[in-house]
Design a protein around this motif. Sequence first.
Motif, mmCIF file in Angstrom:
data_model
loop_
_atom_site.group_PDB
_atom_site.id
_atom_site.type_symbol
_atom_site.label_atom_id
_atom_site.label_comp_id
_atom_site.label_asym_id
_atom_site.label_seq_id
_atom_site.Cartn_x
_atom_site.Cartn_y
_atom_site.Cartn_z
ATOM 1 N N ALA A 78 15.638 56.606 -31.145
ATOM 2 C CA ALA A 78 14.259 56.365 -30.714
ATOM 3 C C ALA A 78 13.287 57.248 -31.480
ATOM 4 O O ALA A 78 12.215 56.796 -31.901
ATOM 5 N N ASP A 79 13.645 58.503 -31.672
ATOM 6 C CA ASP A 79 12.762 59.419 -32.386
ATOM 7 C C ASP A 79 12.615 59.019 -33.856
ATOM 8 O O ASP A 79 11.513 59.069 -34.419
ATOM 9 N N TRP A 80 13.713 58.607 -34.489
ATOM 10 C CA TRP A 80 13.652 58.281 -35.919
ATOM 11 C C TRP A 80 12.808 57.035 -36.157
ATOM 12 O O TRP A 80 12.026 56.979 -37.104
ATOM 13 N N TYR A 81 12.956 56.038 -35.289
ATOM 14 C CA TYR A 81 12.168 54.810 -35.433
ATOM 15 C C TYR A 81 10.827 54.890 -34.712
ATOM 16 O O TYR A 81 10.054 53.930 -34.731
ATOM 17 N N ASP A 82 10.554 56.042 -34.080
ATOM 18 C CA ASP A 82 9.276 56.308 -33.421
ATOM 19 C C ASP A 82 8.979 55.292 -32.329
ATOM 20 O O ASP A 82 7.919 54.664 -32.293
ATOM 21 N N LEU A 83 9.944 55.158 -31.397
ATOM 22 C CA LEU A 83 9.827 54.218 -30.295
ATOM 23 C C LEU A 83 9.809 54.950 -28.960
ATOM 24 O O LEU A 83 10.497 55.965 -28.790
ATOM 25 N N ASP A 84 9.066 54.414 -28.041
ATOM 26 C CA ASP A 84 8.919 55.015 -26.717
ATOM 27 C C ASP A 84 10.081 54.597 -25.825
ATOM 28 O O ASP A 84 9.944 53.762 -24.927
ATOM 29 N N THR A 85 11.235 55.177 -26.082
ATOM 30 C CA THR A 85 12.418 54.938 -25.265
ATOM 31 C C THR A 85 13.451 55.981 -25.661
ATOM 32 O O THR A 85 13.163 56.897 -26.429
ATOM 33 N N GLY A 86 14.644 55.890 -25.114
ATOM 34 C CA GLY A 86 15.738 56.744 -25.563
ATOM 35 C C GLY A 86 15.856 58.085 -24.881
ATOM 36 O O GLY A 86 16.794 58.833 -25.163
ATOM 37 N N HIS A 87 14.923 58.424 -23.969
ATOM 38 C CA HIS A 87 14.993 59.689 -23.241
ATOM 39 C C HIS A 87 14.841 59.414 -21.747
ATOM 40 O O HIS A 87 14.346 58.357 -21.345
ATOM 41 N N LEU A 88 15.252 60.368 -20.969
ATOM 42 C CA LEU A 88 15.230 60.175 -19.522
ATOM 43 C C LEU A 88 14.754 61.458 -18.846
ATOM 44 O O LEU A 88 15.462 62.100 -18.070
ATOM 45 N N ARG A 89 13.507 61.831 -19.177
ATOM 46 C CA ARG A 89 12.869 63.006 -18.588
ATOM 47 C C ARG A 89 11.654 62.543 -17.798
ATOM 48 O O ARG A 89 11.258 61.378 -17.880
ATOM 49 N N VAL A 90 11.060 63.433 -17.069
ATOM 50 C CA VAL A 90 9.857 63.066 -16.313
ATOM 51 C C VAL A 90 8.796 62.565 -17.288
ATOM 52 O O VAL A 90 8.482 63.211 -18.291
ATOM 53 N N GLY A 91 8.255 61.398 -16.999
ATOM 54 C CA GLY A 91 7.255 60.773 -17.846
ATOM 55 C C GLY A 91 7.825 59.759 -18.810
ATOM 56 O O GLY A 91 7.070 58.960 -19.381
ATOM 57 N N ASP A 92 9.131 59.756 -19.015
ATOM 58 C CA ASP A 92 9.742 58.826 -19.966
ATOM 59 C C ASP A 92 9.886 57.436 -19.361
ATOM 60 O O ASP A 92 9.929 57.250 -18.140
ATOM 61 N N ARG A 93 9.974 56.461 -20.247
ATOM 62 C CA ARG A 93 10.250 55.081 -19.836
ATOM 63 C C ARG A 93 11.581 55.044 -19.100
ATOM 64 O O ARG A 93 12.575 55.618 -19.558
ATOM 65 N N ALA A 94 11.633 54.316 -18.009
ATOM 66 C CA ALA A 94 12.830 54.291 -17.163
ATOM 67 C C ALA A 94 13.789 53.195 -17.617
ATOM 68 O O ALA A 94 14.039 52.206 -16.917
ATOM 69 N N ASP A 95 14.319 53.358 -18.832
ATOM 70 C CA ASP A 95 15.410 52.524 -19.317
ATOM 71 C C ASP A 95 16.693 53.303 -19.057
ATOM 72 O O ASP A 95 16.909 54.369 -19.652
ATOM 73 N N VAL A 96 17.537 52.795 -18.195
ATOM 74 C CA VAL A 96 18.621 53.599 -17.632
ATOM 75 C C VAL A 96 19.951 52.853 -17.713
ATOM 76 O O VAL A 96 20.018 51.643 -17.440
ATOM 77 N N LEU A 97 20.987 53.582 -18.081
ATOM 78 C CA LEU A 97 22.362 53.105 -18.010
ATOM 79 C C LEU A 97 23.140 54.007 -17.057
ATOM 80 O O LEU A 97 23.106 55.234 -17.194
ATOM 81 N N ILE A 98 23.824 53.403 -16.097
ATOM 82 C CA ILE A 98 24.709 54.131 -15.190
ATOM 83 C C ILE A 98 26.114 53.594 -15.398
ATOM 84 O O ILE A 98 26.347 52.377 -15.293
ATOM 85 N N LEU A 99 27.040 54.474 -15.722
ATOM 86 C CA LEU A 99 28.411 54.025 -15.970
ATOM 87 C C LEU A 99 29.407 54.896 -15.227
ATOM 88 O O LEU A 99 29.153 56.064 -14.931
ATOM 89 N N ASP A 100 30.546 54.300 -14.951
ATOM 90 C CA ASP A 100 31.638 54.987 -14.269
ATOM 91 C C ASP A 100 32.617 55.467 -15.336
ATOM 92 O O ASP A 100 33.319 54.653 -15.944
ATOM 93 N N PRO A 101 32.695 56.783 -15.575
ATOM 94 C CA PRO A 101 33.564 57.271 -16.648
ATOM 95 C C PRO A 101 35.038 56.988 -16.408
ATOM 96 O O PRO A 101 35.824 56.960 -17.361
ATOM 97 N N VAL A 102 35.423 56.771 -15.155
ATOM 98 C CA VAL A 102 36.815 56.429 -14.868
ATOM 99 C C VAL A 102 37.207 55.132 -15.567
ATOM 100 O O VAL A 102 38.353 54.927 -15.965
#
Length: 586
Positions: free
Chosen positions: A491-515
Amino acid sequence: MYDTIIKGGRWFDGTGAPSAIRHLGLRNGRVAAVSAEPLDETGCARVIDATGQWVMPGMIDIHTHYDVEVLLDPTLSESLRHGMTTILLGSCSLSTVHVTGQDAGDLFGRVEAIPRKHVVAAVDDTKSWTSAHGYVRALESLPLGPNLAAFIGHSDIRAAQLGLERATTPDVQPTAAELKAMEHKLIEALDAGFVGMSSQQLMFDKLDGEVCRSRTLPSTYATTRERRRLNRILRDRGRALQGGPDVARPQSLIAMAASTLGFFRPKLKVSLLSAADIKAIPGVVFLLSGIARVLNRLGGDFRFQHLPVPFEVYSDGIDLPVFEEFGSGAAALHLSNELEQRRELLADQEYRRWFRKDYEKKWGPRVWHRDFFDAEITECPDASVIGKSFGQVGEERGAHPVDAFLDLVVEYGSKVRWRTTISNHRPEVLNKLAADPGLQLGFSDAGAHLRNMAFYNFGLRLLRRVRDAQQAGTPFMTIEHAVHRLTGELADWYDLDTGHLRVGDRADVLILDPVHLDESLDAYAENPIPEFDGLSRMVNRNDATVTAVLVNGEYVFGNGKKAEHLGTERTGEFLRAGRHGTETHR
């Protein structure tokens, strides 16, 4: 207070920082809270218990060919189901911004193994735009599943401006007015938010159709002067060039890679195809890695794209793009619309001598290892050959491996299905490449080569390998670093507003079960595409691994099932380069 709460999961913010057990509150498509303490669930419409699971930014697929499919099925659910929440279109000089349906069919049909008639129909039936801005508006009018970003394709621009016939004639170059118009098309695309331009010099990517059949892509006919003028615009705007050098001409690789350097001009972001541990040329990948390292030390901003999993491909008969890299194979694929003529060609003894000569040429740059002993037959009307290689069949029949292959294809055509691994076959080398800062992780080709390969879950497979190495006491990178490489770094290299999950970031989220980062990730699967007359394509199915995917704060997929609104309501957006959301953090 919140639209969605994700509680108790191991949170990765996409920067590579240490992970931690946290509770996330989402509001209006953004991350509103990241808390070590439980959040107030009063009035919250959706609460996801992520205990024991990983919560991370949705992954980014930087190299796809969904340009046609998105017009027919904008959910792009094959990628969503594996946690890809941002998709880049327009790779390999190909896009559908300017060309007609007929030209799009010629550009995409053979190169990307997408049935030509469906390409033509999709573009002709849906095209309402005449410019890059109009294209973006058209995409945003669709019920998008994931977010989209895009390159403008050089072949698209060139074919639209010159006409496909002139754009692929060697002694025809654009006039001054035409070149100026091509520059205008690129500038307009960058103004519309495209991440850059894709270009191509690879000479075994061939056109479909009848008028210009078997010519190479329009981008390959451009002069150095034309490329430099278009690259100058990318330099000045700080946007990226995605390029495919010609593997048979090392000078094209050097020229495209060196274009990243500034030296009294702005440096150019360059991402080239591709760094792979090729069976046919062992060790070359480390040379590529060294090139990236040197160029970046000299002040460039250069990356090779890299698929971080074994590059296993399947073929129905001879319909595999790697055969385009040598003359006899290309001659057979030229006849893909004339199957009886192709059968006669493959049976011809003179042709077979030609094919064997190409097959036995083991030196020089190439993609396919050309070893029919390393090619397992998986389906065939003759059950006695299933599970064997063409080389083994040849030994049993007292025939050369080439003759064994051609005999079966002549007799059964595309009903002979077989597989081989072309590259990325050595785990220890893959581990080194995955951690190499000169490489970008991607190159899935999602949406193309529908019967040949499936890398929709490559990010999950990398995470499994990283986790397993840590558990075995032989780590090659941290899980946090791996998540960063698949999300925030891109996201940073292509200068896109995504790819992070901090306060204020776009809420694009993946939840996975590591098992469930387990052997299910490697399983073979197929699924029909209704929009392509039910054509069965290779896919991945590991439904227990990904438990939830959210795009802009909206739940869209989980446990192998689509959300009810997916395909009727838009959740994804067209992400415009240069509008990164870092300033929203607090």
